[in-house]
Design an enzyme around this catalytic site. Structure first.
Site, PDB file in Angstrom:
ATOM      1  N   GLY A 192      39.968  16.008  39.263  1.00 30.13           N
ATOM      2  CA  GLY A 192      38.704  15.976  39.989  1.00 30.13           C
ATOM      3  C   GLY A 192      38.780  16.627  41.366  1.00 30.13           C
ATOM      4  CB  THR A 193      41.249  16.311  44.124  1.00 33.58           C
ATOM      5  OG1 THR A 193      41.147  14.883  44.142  1.00 33.58           O
ATOM      6  CG2 THR A 193      41.428  16.821  45.534  1.00 33.58           C
ATOM      7  CG  ASN A 215      33.784   7.022  44.229  1.00 31.44           C
ATOM      8  OD1 ASN A 215      32.862   7.732  44.622  1.00 31.44           O
ATOM      9  ND2 ASN A 215      34.774   6.664  45.008  1.00 31.44           N
ATOM     10  CD  GLN A 236      34.327   6.743  39.089  1.00 34.43           C
ATOM     11  OE1 GLN A 236      34.216   5.878  38.222  1.00 34.43           O
ATOM     12  NE2 GLN A 236      35.431   6.882  39.785  1.00 34.43           N
ATOM     13  CB  SER A 241      39.159  13.416  36.851  1.00 31.31           C
ATOM     14  OG  SER A 241      40.478  12.953  36.933  1.00 31.31           O
ATOM     15  CG  HIS A 299      43.085   9.763  36.460  1.00 29.92           C
ATOM     16  ND1 HIS A 299      42.961   8.632  37.227  1.00 29.92           N
ATOM     17  CD2 HIS A 299      42.712  10.796  37.249  1.00 29.92           C
ATOM     18  CE1 HIS A 299      42.548   8.991  38.450  1.00 29.92           C
ATOM     19  NE2 HIS A 299      42.388  10.289  38.470  1.00 29.92           N
ATOM     20  CB  THR A 319      52.638  27.748  33.318  1.00 31.55           C
ATOM     21  OG1 THR A 319      53.281  28.960  33.696  1.00 31.55           O
ATOM     22  CG2 THR A 319      52.986  27.405  31.878  1.00 31.55           C
ATOM     23  CB  CYS A 367      40.800   8.366  47.125  1.00 31.51           C
ATOM     24  SG  CYS A 367      40.687   8.755  45.390  1.00 31.51           S
TER      25      CYS A 367
END
Ligand code: PLP
Length: 374
Positions: free
Chosen positions: A69-70, A149, A177, A197, A199, A235, A323
């Protein structure tokens, strides 16, 4: 452990791990290499891209894998602003965005861009009138998150996308989210750029993607080789990409079921906590909210003390977003909603996920009741 911090991260689904394992061992070849084995890996990566694109109903060449996400937020915002600097240097976001967005705007502001931060109402919904009034001749980008979030409040992105497009302004949304948790229609919402994202949807950490509607008019954040059509060199994180695609497949297969079950647990949590502790206040929007996120202001007890006591009972929750955990300042999101710093300090986020049970919710309420009585 009772894990009620699913907005911070989710437990990877065992089927995701299973799908990833070969790519962490025998299927290790570099997808850019010439030999047949590598071509096979490259095809798997393209299959993952196609599968994700199908779920979103977009062409597969609009999906660009990133580290999460970042990176997606940084890439989308920096490039959208920089590539249009001849046209204008005014960009708009909201006061309640994730630091990945806010700090990118801050960087641009320090580098000659004019930024407007649109406010929100008490529930965390964007003030549409303020947004419309903020638009100028030289506005080139609007970035508003799909759902917050901390609060779980879902923003009116269909309306925001329409406003942006009527004025010919690029629209980016941070869907970290929401993707895999609630339906998203990128066409109907006129989304040009969207960050996701892995995770947060029971997939691996360190992988995500940026949806880029029109890559011909887009640029790169990183410089290097020709991977991801030259736009995102490096990669490929093959195990991550395969895991992400599996997580997305599972999330879409059970989207309705998860929404129903998780919403029922959230409703139970909200109803029981009000009964158990008098004076609690549930923040966020009653109607437009994520299935699993509950943001609660407690009476007469600090969030920090509560978190420590909950942790001692094996219950994981969060004060503000993960965060910014550890930071002493009150949450910028709660302050933007009009809470006082003292109220923000008494506020916790509980984020329920697909692995939680009714027993866990009831146990948490009973522990909270005991802590608050002391
Ligand atoms: N945007 C939002 C709304 C988030 O909640 C998060 C993570 O907490 C991020 C961006 C950052 O995502 P990542 O952890 O993949 O870098």
């Amino acid at each position: 452990m009772i894990y009620l911090d699913n907005a911070a991260t989710t437990k990877m689904d065992s089927r995701v791990l299973e799908a990833m394992l070969p790519y962490l061992s025998e299927s290790y070849l570099n997808p850019s290499a010439f030999y047949q084995g590598a071509v096979k890996i490259r095809m798997q990566v393209e299959g993952a891209r196609r599968s994700i694109a199908e779920k979103l109903g977009v062409p597969s060449d609009t999906i660009f894998f990133t580290s999460g996400g970042t990176e997606s937020d940084n890439w989308a915002i920096r490039l959208a602003a920089q590539l249009q600097c001849e046209k204008g240097k005014h960009i708009i976001t909201s006061a309640i965005e994730h630091p990945a967005v806010l700090n990118t705007f801050k960087y641009l502001q320090e580098n000659g861009y004019d930024v407007t931060y649109v406010g929100v109402d008490r529930t965390g919904r964007i003030d549409i009138t303020q947004l419309k009034e903020a638009i100028r001749e030289d506005t080139v980008l609007i970035s508003i998150m799909h759902a917050n979030n901390e609060l779980g409040t879902i923003e009116p992105i269909e309306e925001i996308g329409r406003i942006a497009h009527e004025k010919g302004i690029l629209f980016h949304t941070d869907a970290v989210q929401t993707f895999g948790h609630i339906p998203i229609d990128v066409e109907a919402c006129n989304i040009d750029l969207m960050s996701v994202s892995g995770h947060k949807l029971y997939g691996p950490k360190g992988v995500g993607f940026l949806y880029i509607r029109d890559r011909r008019s887009f640029g790169r954040l990183l410089f290097g080789g020709s991977q991801e059509k030259g736009l995102r060199p490096g990669t490929e994180n093959v195990p991550g990409i395969i895991g992400l695609s599996k997580a997305v497949e599972i999330a879409y297969d059970r989207l309705e079921q998860d929404i129903t079950n998780v919403s029922a647990l959230r409703d139970l949590f909200a109803a029981e906590i009000k009964k158990a502790i008098s004076g609690v206040c549930i923040n966020g929007d009653n109607e437009h909210h994520l299935p699993g996120t509950v943001n609660v202001t407690f009476p007469n007890i600090s969030g920090e003390a509560l978190l420590i006591a909950l942790d001692q009972s094996g219950i994981c929750a969060s004060a503000g977003s993960a965060c910014s955990a550890g930071a002493i300042e009150p949450s910028h999101v709660l302050i933007a909603c009009g809470l006082t710093p003292e109220e923000a300090e008494r506020t916790l986020r509980f984020s329920i996920g697909r692995n939680n049970t009714q027993e866990e919710i009831l146990k948490t309420i009973s522990v909270l009741k005991t802590i608050c009585r002391v």
